[in-house]
Write a protein that holds these residues in place. Sequence first.
Motif, PDB file in Angstrom:
ATOM      1  N   ARG A   1       1.355   4.400  -3.237  1.00  0.00           N
ATOM      2  CA  ARG A   1       0.925   5.782  -3.060  1.00  0.00           C
ATOM      3  C   ARG A   1       1.878   6.744  -3.766  1.00  0.00           C
ATOM      4  O   ARG A   1       3.020   6.407  -4.090  1.00  0.00           O
ATOM      5  N   SER A   2       1.400   7.934  -3.949  1.00  0.00           N
ATOM      6  CA  SER A   2       2.235   8.984  -4.536  1.00  0.00           C
ATOM      7  C   SER A   2       3.264   9.454  -3.510  1.00  0.00           C
ATOM      8  O   SER A   2       3.081   9.256  -2.299  1.00  0.00           O
TER       9      SER A   2
ATOM     10  N   ALA B   1       3.780  12.371  -2.341  1.00  0.00           N
ATOM     11  CA  ALA B   1       3.155  13.288  -1.376  1.00  0.00           C
ATOM     12  C   ALA B   1       2.361  12.514  -0.332  1.00  0.00           C
ATOM     13  O   ALA B   1       2.390  12.834   0.869  1.00  0.00           O
ATOM     14  N   ALA B   2       1.626  11.484  -0.759  1.00  0.00           N
ATOM     15  CA  ALA B   2       0.849  10.678   0.183  1.00  0.00           C
ATOM     16  C   ALA B   2       1.773   9.881   1.109  1.00  0.00           C
ATOM     17  O   ALA B   2       1.456   9.687   2.292  1.00  0.00           O
ATOM     18  N   GLN B   3       2.889   9.418   0.572  1.00  0.00           N
ATOM     19  CA  GLN B   3       3.846   8.707   1.414  1.00  0.00           C
ATOM     20  C   GLN B   3       4.402   9.623   2.505  1.00  0.00           C
ATOM     21  O   GLN B   3       4.503   9.230   3.667  1.00  0.00           O
ATOM     22  N   ARG B   4       4.736  10.859   2.137  1.00  0.00           N
ATOM     23  CA  ARG B   4       5.265  11.799   3.125  1.00  0.00           C
ATOM     24  C   ARG B   4       4.193  12.149   4.161  1.00  0.00           C
ATOM     25  O   ARG B   4       4.505  12.301   5.355  1.00  0.00           O
ATOM     26  N   ASP B   5       2.950  12.270   3.711  1.00  0.00           N
ATOM     27  CA  ASP B   5       1.874  12.582   4.655  1.00  0.00           C
ATOM     28  C   ASP B   5       1.709  11.455   5.669  1.00  0.00           C
ATOM     29  O   ASP B   5       1.575  11.710   6.870  1.00  0.00           O
ATOM     30  N   TYR B   6       1.726  10.210   5.198  1.00  0.00           N
ATOM     31  CA  TYR B   6       1.583   9.095   6.131  1.00  0.00           C
ATOM     32  C   TYR B   6       2.792   9.018   7.071  1.00  0.00           C
ATOM     33  O   TYR B   6       2.628   8.809   8.280  1.00  0.00           O
TER      34      TYR B   6
ATOM     35  N   ARG C   1       0.839  -1.210   0.000  1.00  0.00           N
ATOM     36  CA  ARG C   1       0.000   0.000   0.000  1.00  0.00           C
ATOM     37  C   ARG C   1       0.870   1.255   0.000  1.00  0.00           C
ATOM     38  O   ARG C   1       0.570   2.225  -0.721  1.00  0.00           O
TER      39      ARG C   1
END
Length: 440
Positions: free
Chosen positions: A414-415, A417-422, A410
């Motif tokens: 992800r992109s 940006a989404a990886q950094r957010d998580y 998962r």
Amino acid sequence: MTGTLTPSRTAPRARVRTVSPLRTELRRGLGPWSGAAVAVVVLVTMYGKAPAWQSRWADVTGLLHVAVALLGGPLALAAGAWQGGRDRRRGTTELWESVPRSRLSRLLVSVAPSALWPVAGALLADAVCLLATRPYVSGGRPRLELLAADAVALASLGALGHLVGRLVPRRLTAPLLGVVGYVGLGVGTYAGGAARWLSPALEYRWAWGRPVWWFAPVSAGWTAGLALAALLAYGARTARSRALAVVPLAVAVGAAALILRLPADEGPWRPDPSMIRPVCDGGTPRVCVTALDRKLLPSVSEVLAPVNARLRGLPGAPARWSVGPLDARPGDVQLLDPAADAVRGRIERPDLYRNFAVMQLFSDTCRPGDLTGPDAERAMTVNAAVIQWLAPTPGGFGPDVAGTRPYIDRLNSRSPAAQRDYLARYLAANTCHPDEVPVP
């Protein structure tokens, strides 16, 4: 008629070449072979452990100290015993005693090969290992005074072995004395308290420390005093001459008394401020090592670069990665000693070193009662998955945690940006409380 005078010619005198008895003794017998044996044994041992000592002066001198004493010491004892019993076995004792020199002088000449040749072999091995270390060390200096004390101890063992061979001139004396010496030197390292620092074979490896200035000469006085006392007691003819043996014996006792006053754990070692000075790179998060390992800083920074690229700028990311006894700061993450994983100035297993760094980043100190409840197992699985995502564990190292693959897939799907957010949310969570751990 006057005759002419011709100068008389005399035959040239033949030059008599005198050969020093010491030189003769040094060239005959087992002496040269004992020196070669010590050099070969120490060098072969050091070669097999080269990755463990080629990054620091403290490591190479510490291992040389153990190899010379624990392996060279029994060889010196055995070779000295064989050399000492040679004249009695050959029946040449009376011939040797007919030399117009004092008994003590003859004894010192005959002991010289047993004492000096093993030292020559040890010093040769020391020089080779120090030259092999020189290109890769970052700072400090080799503890030559400690190596000199080791040489004195080796010479003392050779002299004591020679005396035992003279007293018990049997062929089995040499191998038995070698075995007894090996066991004795090994057992001496396990002595309790400060007494263990009396052993010439005790391993000492304090990378960021330096010994007190008097330890090396006092150690040399301890071993040399015992050997000189035995030589004087055996070689003197009169009781008055034997009384001189009290002087080196007193030196040995005084040296032992000083050593026994050392702290049991630290012994003679004290922190060296010049070696624990921090040296950092310009990255974010910063990577800081001690001045002792500044040549390893580029390699450590390169190993952590992929992790830093994902952590850079995130709240909760470490302020710096620190190595060694640096002053702890809020946000520091302590890393493994890089010299333990370095070979000739580079980290040997960068994947394993990176994985351990990430494990340290997420290693919260939980209290009793934490990590419980219905979400505990899932939280631990997520933690293992995040670690594997940032720095995969090399095959064969560490157990595989079941259930991590779906979370890793998962995150990879992800992109950026989404990886950094998580990752930001995960860094902000308290992983000791399972209900706070975000699921990818």
